[in-house]
Design a protein around this motif. Structure first.
Motif, PDB file in Angstrom:
ATOM      1  N   ASN A 198       0.860  -1.191   0.000  1.00  0.00           N
ATOM      2  CA  ASN A 198       0.000   0.000   0.000  1.00  0.00           C
ATOM      3  C   ASN A 198       0.888   1.230   0.000  1.00  0.00           C
ATOM      4  OD1 ASN A 198      -1.758   2.143   0.583  1.00  0.00           O
ATOM      5  ND2 ASN A 198      -3.124   0.830   1.748  1.00  0.00           N
ATOM      6  N   CYS A 199       0.907   1.933  -1.117  1.00  0.00           N
ATOM      7  CA  CYS A 199       1.793   3.096  -1.252  1.00  0.00           C
ATOM      8  C   CYS A 199       1.427   4.217  -0.286  1.00  0.00           C
ATOM      9  CB  CYS A 199       1.764   3.615  -2.689  1.00  0.00           C
ATOM     10  SG  CYS A 199       2.288   2.399  -3.921  1.00  0.00           S
ATOM     11  N   ALA A 200       0.160   4.286   0.118  1.00  0.00           N
ATOM     12  CA  ALA A 200      -0.279   5.342   1.021  1.00  0.00           C
ATOM     13  C   ALA A 200       0.150   5.085   2.462  1.00  0.00           C
ATOM     14  CB  ALA A 200      -1.801   5.492   0.955  1.00  0.00           C
ATOM     15  N   GLU A 204       7.074   8.693   2.857  1.00  0.00           N
ATOM     16  CA  GLU A 204       7.696   9.076   1.591  1.00  0.00           C
ATOM     17  C   GLU A 204       9.198   8.821   1.583  1.00  0.00           C
ATOM     18  OE1 GLU A 204       8.042  13.094  -1.208  1.00  0.00           O
ATOM     19  OE2 GLU A 204       6.432  12.903   0.246  1.00  0.00           O
ATOM     20  N   GLU A 242      -3.051   1.969  -4.167  1.00  0.00           N
ATOM     21  CA  GLU A 242      -3.048   3.432  -4.005  1.00  0.00           C
ATOM     22  C   GLU A 242      -1.847   4.049  -4.723  1.00  0.00           C
ATOM     23  OE1 GLU A 242      -5.707   4.461  -3.146  1.00  0.00           O
ATOM     24  OE2 GLU A 242      -6.559   2.845  -1.973  1.00  0.00           O
ATOM     25  N   GLU A 245      -0.765   7.751  -4.586  1.00  0.00           N
ATOM     26  CA  GLU A 245      -0.091   8.315  -3.407  1.00  0.00           C
ATOM     27  C   GLU A 245       1.422   8.161  -3.487  1.00  0.00           C
ATOM     28  OE1 GLU A 245      -1.844   9.979  -1.279  1.00  0.00           O
ATOM     29  OE2 GLU A 245      -3.737   9.412  -2.238  1.00  0.00           O
ATOM     30  N   THR A 282      -6.095   2.033  -7.537  1.00  0.00           N
ATOM     31  CA  THR A 282      -6.310   3.366  -6.968  1.00  0.00           C
ATOM     32  C   THR A 282      -7.788   3.587  -6.722  1.00  0.00           C
ATOM     33  OG1 THR A 282      -6.029   5.739  -7.321  1.00  0.00           O
ATOM     34  CG2 THR A 282      -6.409   4.404  -9.275  1.00  0.00           C
ATOM     35  N   LYS A 284      -8.858   6.660  -6.682  1.00  0.00           N
ATOM     36  CA  LYS A 284      -9.073   7.949  -7.328  1.00  0.00           C
ATOM     37  C   LYS A 284      -9.424   7.748  -8.803  1.00  0.00           C
ATOM     38  CE  LYS A 284      -5.694  10.386  -4.423  1.00  0.00           C
ATOM     39  NZ  LYS A 284      -4.470  11.215  -4.433  1.00  0.00           N
ATOM     40  N   GLU A 294      -0.935  14.337  -9.633  1.00  0.00           N
ATOM     41  CA  GLU A 294      -0.701  13.320  -8.604  1.00  0.00           C
ATOM     42  C   GLU A 294      -0.198  12.021  -9.207  1.00  0.00           C
ATOM     43  OE1 GLU A 294      -4.568  13.081  -6.943  1.00  0.00           O
ATOM     44  OE2 GLU A 294      -4.323  14.830  -5.635  1.00  0.00           O
TER      45      GLU A 294
END
Length: 478
Positions: A198-200, A204, A242, A245, A282, A284, A294
């Protein structure tokens, strides 16, 4: 135990090979040429065939071609003489599993047989999965018989065998990871790792290391070399959830890995080849995310070779009964309960709720109810006290897809038309009053035929009779 057919025209070689293969635990039979071998395949149904390339009457290549016409799952291992590599390559091209040269190396043959056995087992499992999908509306962890879910199942089946990237979109809780797992389980990579990240959920500063790995000393705290998600998923599937993100710099590096099939760990001097199928997801709108900066446009187009859009649960409410029953069975096993199902009243409530949290919210609701009930049927009392705060979907709402296959076609025609099958509800109408209006309006549209009304409402005739008695009693009291 797999059955292995030996097709060889030389008697001593045929007998010796059969004895060798039988000593490894396989059931064996023999044939003197391709024509006899074809008859044995049709009668005995072996899962593996070891055949010589050059034989009288019918050679190995023709036998291989005839086997493919039978449309049966048989792994064919071609035995070739020295200097016949071209023929072996041709055999592989038209469907042979593998080839081995004479004189036969027992160690290599045993390895090929073991690998072929695993492949046959995987093919059988895949065939069972496909049959289950057609019969029950189940594809791996995904469940649904609605038109939208059937379309998704068909797309997953079609693209799973390929190595192309896939972008899965949809609201949170709609089952995007389940779709990714189904793609993996139906692919040739199904015996290799499935890794989801999960990238979110990754800071970072760490995401690049998590995905691509790092060398010892690449940054403060990197005390040892570490493989990233790409290397952990080698020869398998990597789900990047995600994806919108993911930081822009990491997206650029990901794009290069997708194009070159090589990655460079943080702090590494050399690149490492990788063989991974990438699936991204995603919640989104990806085109909106590209417009907002994004999501890189070039990365979006590279990932979006195929798009699978998972619909919100409110758009396929007719799948709730089968999804809920599957969840109950899972929760019974997990929590050692013996819940049998749901009452008609509870089912009606679940199917008139908008489910803002989608399938994930349904699962949490079912799990809570199963634990509270322990046994018997789940009822309204097992729902959370605040259930329904997000609203109520009127029965005439377009998102409510009532299951109608069991209703006779002639009745569906008579019940529709003339605009008499619409129930209008004002804001603030209670669930009980909405249910009463729906039942009475359905009875009216069927000319008071209670059996047909119960069929259309998806409830039993007994439940309908009890509801009508309640309404009659309430009328008398008034």
């Amino acid at each position: 135990m797999n059955k292995v057919l030996i097709v060889e025209d030389e008697p001593n070689a045929r007998t010796g090979l059969a004895e060798l293969v039988a000593s490894w635990g396989y059931r064996t039979d023999v044939a003197g040429d391709g024509l006899e071998g074809l008859e044995k395949i049709q009668q005995w149904a072996p899962s593996i065939v070891i055949t010589d390339l050059r034989m009288p009457r019918m050679d190995g290549l023709e036998l291989l071609d005839r086997i493919s016409e039978l449309q049966t799952k048989v792994a064919v291992i071609m035995v070739t003489a020295q200097g016949s590599i071209e023929s072996a390559v041709e055999a592989m091209r038209i469907g042979a599993y593998d080839f081995i040269q004479k004189p036969i190396d027992p160690v290599r043959l045993r390895t090929i047989l073991q690998n072929a056995s695993r492949q046959v087992g995987a093919d059988l499992e895949l065939e069972i999965t496909r049959r289950r999908l057609k019969e029950t509306g189940v594809l791996g962890p995904l469940i649904g018989s609605s038109t939208s879910m059937k379309d998704i199942f068909e797309l997953i089946e079609r693209i799973a065998p390929s190595n192309v990237s896939v972008l899965i979109t949809g609201e949170s809780g709609t089952g995007k990871e389940l779709a990714a797992r189904a793609l993996h389980d139906l692919s040739p990579r199904r015996t290799k790792p499935f890794v989801a990240v999960n990238c979110a959920a990754i800071p970072e500063t760490l995401i690049e290391s998590e995905i691509f790995g790092h060398e010892k000393g690449a940054f403060t705290g990197a005390q040892e070399r570490r493989a990233g998600c790409f290397e952990l998923a080698e020869e398998g599937t990597l789900l990047l959830d995600e994806i919108g993100e993911m930081p822009a710099a990491t997206q650029a590096k990901l794009l290069r890995v997708l194009e070159d099939r090589k990655l460079r760990r943080l702090g590494a001097k050399a690149e490492t080849p990788v063989d991974v199928r990438v699936i991204a997801a995603t919640n989104k709108n990806p085109q909106t995310a590209v417009g907002a900066g994004e999501l890189r446009g070039d990365l979006y187009y590279r990932l979006n070779v195929f798009n699978i859009h998972m619909p919100p649960l409110r758009d396929h409410l007719s799948d709730i009964p089968s999804i809920a029953q599957s969840m109950i069975e899972d929760m019974n096993h997990r929590h050692h309960c013996t819940v049998s199902g749901l009452t008609d009243t509870l089912m009606a409530r679940l199917m008139h709720y908008p489910w803002p949290g989608n399938v994930r919210e349904l699962r949490n609701t079912i799990e809570r109810a199963v634990i509270l009930a322990g046994s018997g049927a789940l009822d309204m009392k097992h729902l959370p006290a605040n259930f329904g705060e997000h609203g109520f979907i009127p029965p005439s709402h377009t998102a409510f897809q009532r299951p109608v296959p069991q209703v006779p076609p002639a009745f569906r025609e008579s019940a529709s038309g003339a605009g008499n099958d619409i129930v209008e509800l004002e804001v603030g109408t209670t669930v009980d009053e909405a249910e009463r209006q729906l039942i009475l309006k359905t009875l009216e549209s069927t000319n008071n035929n209670k059996t047909r009304a119960a069929e259309i409402l998806g409830i039993s005739s007994k439940t309908l009779q009890n509801k009508l008695k309640e309404y009659a009693s309430a009328g008398d009291e008034a």
